[in-house]
Design an enzyme around this catalytic site. Structure first.
Site, PDB file in Angstrom:
ATOM      1  N   HIS A 179      36.211 -39.732  29.365  1.00  0.00           N
ATOM      2  CA  HIS A 179      36.004 -39.692  30.815  1.00  0.00           C
ATOM      3  C   HIS A 179      35.420 -41.033  31.247  1.00  0.00           C
ATOM      4  O   HIS A 179      34.792 -41.737  30.457  1.00  0.00           O
ATOM      5  CB  HIS A 179      35.042 -38.562  31.185  1.00  0.00           C
ATOM      6  CG  HIS A 179      35.611 -37.201  30.994  1.00  0.00           C
ATOM      7  ND1 HIS A 179      35.027 -36.082  31.524  1.00  0.00           N
ATOM      8  CD2 HIS A 179      36.724 -36.770  30.341  1.00  0.00           C
ATOM      9  CE1 HIS A 179      35.740 -35.013  31.214  1.00  0.00           C
ATOM     10  NE2 HIS A 179      36.772 -35.411  30.486  1.00  0.00           N
TER      11      HIS A 179
ATOM     12  N   GLU B  95      32.815 -41.790  32.962  1.00  0.00           N
ATOM     13  CA  GLU B  95      31.374 -41.908  32.743  1.00  0.00           C
ATOM     14  C   GLU B  95      31.048 -42.224  31.288  1.00  0.00           C
ATOM     15  O   GLU B  95      30.221 -43.093  31.003  1.00  0.00           O
ATOM     16  CB  GLU B  95      30.652 -40.605  33.121  1.00  0.00           C
ATOM     17  CG  GLU B  95      30.835 -40.182  34.558  1.00  0.00           C
ATOM     18  CD  GLU B  95      31.956 -39.171  34.768  1.00  0.00           C
ATOM     19  OE1 GLU B  95      31.769 -38.261  35.585  1.00  0.00           O
ATOM     20  OE2 GLU B  95      33.017 -39.293  34.127  1.00  0.00           O
TER      21      GLU B  95
ATOM     22  N   CYS C 146      31.103 -33.786  35.049  1.00  0.00           N
ATOM     23  CA  CYS C 146      31.246 -32.488  34.384  1.00  0.00           C
ATOM     24  C   CYS C 146      30.024 -32.273  33.478  1.00  0.00           C
ATOM     25  O   CYS C 146      29.158 -33.144  33.366  1.00  0.00           O
ATOM     26  CB  CYS C 146      32.533 -32.456  33.564  1.00  0.00           C
ATOM     27  SG  CYS C 146      32.510 -33.564  32.116  1.00  0.00           S
TER      28      CYS C 146
ATOM     29  N   CYS D 105      29.647 -35.007  30.724  1.00  0.00           N
ATOM     30  CA  CYS D 105      29.198 -36.293  31.247  1.00  0.00           C
ATOM     31  C   CYS D 105      27.759 -36.224  31.751  1.00  0.00           C
ATOM     32  O   CYS D 105      26.977 -37.152  31.523  1.00  0.00           O
ATOM     33  CB  CYS D 105      30.139 -36.772  32.338  1.00  0.00           C
ATOM     34  SG  CYS D 105      31.784 -37.192  31.688  1.00  0.00           S
TER      35      CYS D 105
END
Length: 152
Positions: free
Chosen positions: A56, A58, A86, A89
């Protein structure tokens, strides 16, 4: 909620990164990690490209920032991201000791800051992250809607 011009500039960069993700057929999410008003890492979603479910925006920004600073703790940093983090993260942000998170759009499906969980406000965690939401939320939401509409 009032954001300053510096926040706006970094979030605009995160949106540009999200557009780059979209060009690469990835979910359009971008992240910019800042320390002392200097960008130390940028990233966009790449789980498909990297064949990595943890890739992701992040997480990739945290990895780059940690390597650059030669420390897994990213004290006094701010992460700008185009979508609410999420659970994975949000937890990584806590473990990295990020000071502040600014996110654009909420994620009604998997958001872990305000939508489903309040991980950054959970008192059982050993680090508290200040967070703000809504900066360029409309632009981020529109980018995501356009991306998913084209895929259906």
């Amino acid at each position: 909620m009032e954001h300053d011009l510096i926040d706006l500039q970094y979030m605009q960069q995160a949106l540009e990164l999200a557009r780059e993700a979209q060009i690469n057929n990835e979910v359009p999410i971008g992240a910019v990690l800042v320390l002392d008003n200097e960008i130390i890492a940028t990233a966009f979603n790449q789980p498909i490209t990297q064949c990595d479910p943890t890739a992701h925006a992040e997480i990739l920004a945290l990895r780059t920032g940690a390597k650059k600073g030669e420390n897994y703790r990213l004290l006094n940093t701010t992460l700008y991201v185009t979508l609410e983090p999420c659970a994975m993260c949000a937890a990584a942000l806590v473990h990295a000791r990020v000071k502040r998170v600014v996110f654009a759009a909420v994620d009604p499906k998997a958001g872990a800051v305000v939508s489903h969980f309040n991980l950054l406000d959970t008192p059982i965690l050993n680090h508290k992250i200040a967070w703000e939401q809504g900066l360029l939320a409309d632009e981020s939401s529109e980018l995501l809607k356009t991306f998913f509409k084209a895929r259906r």
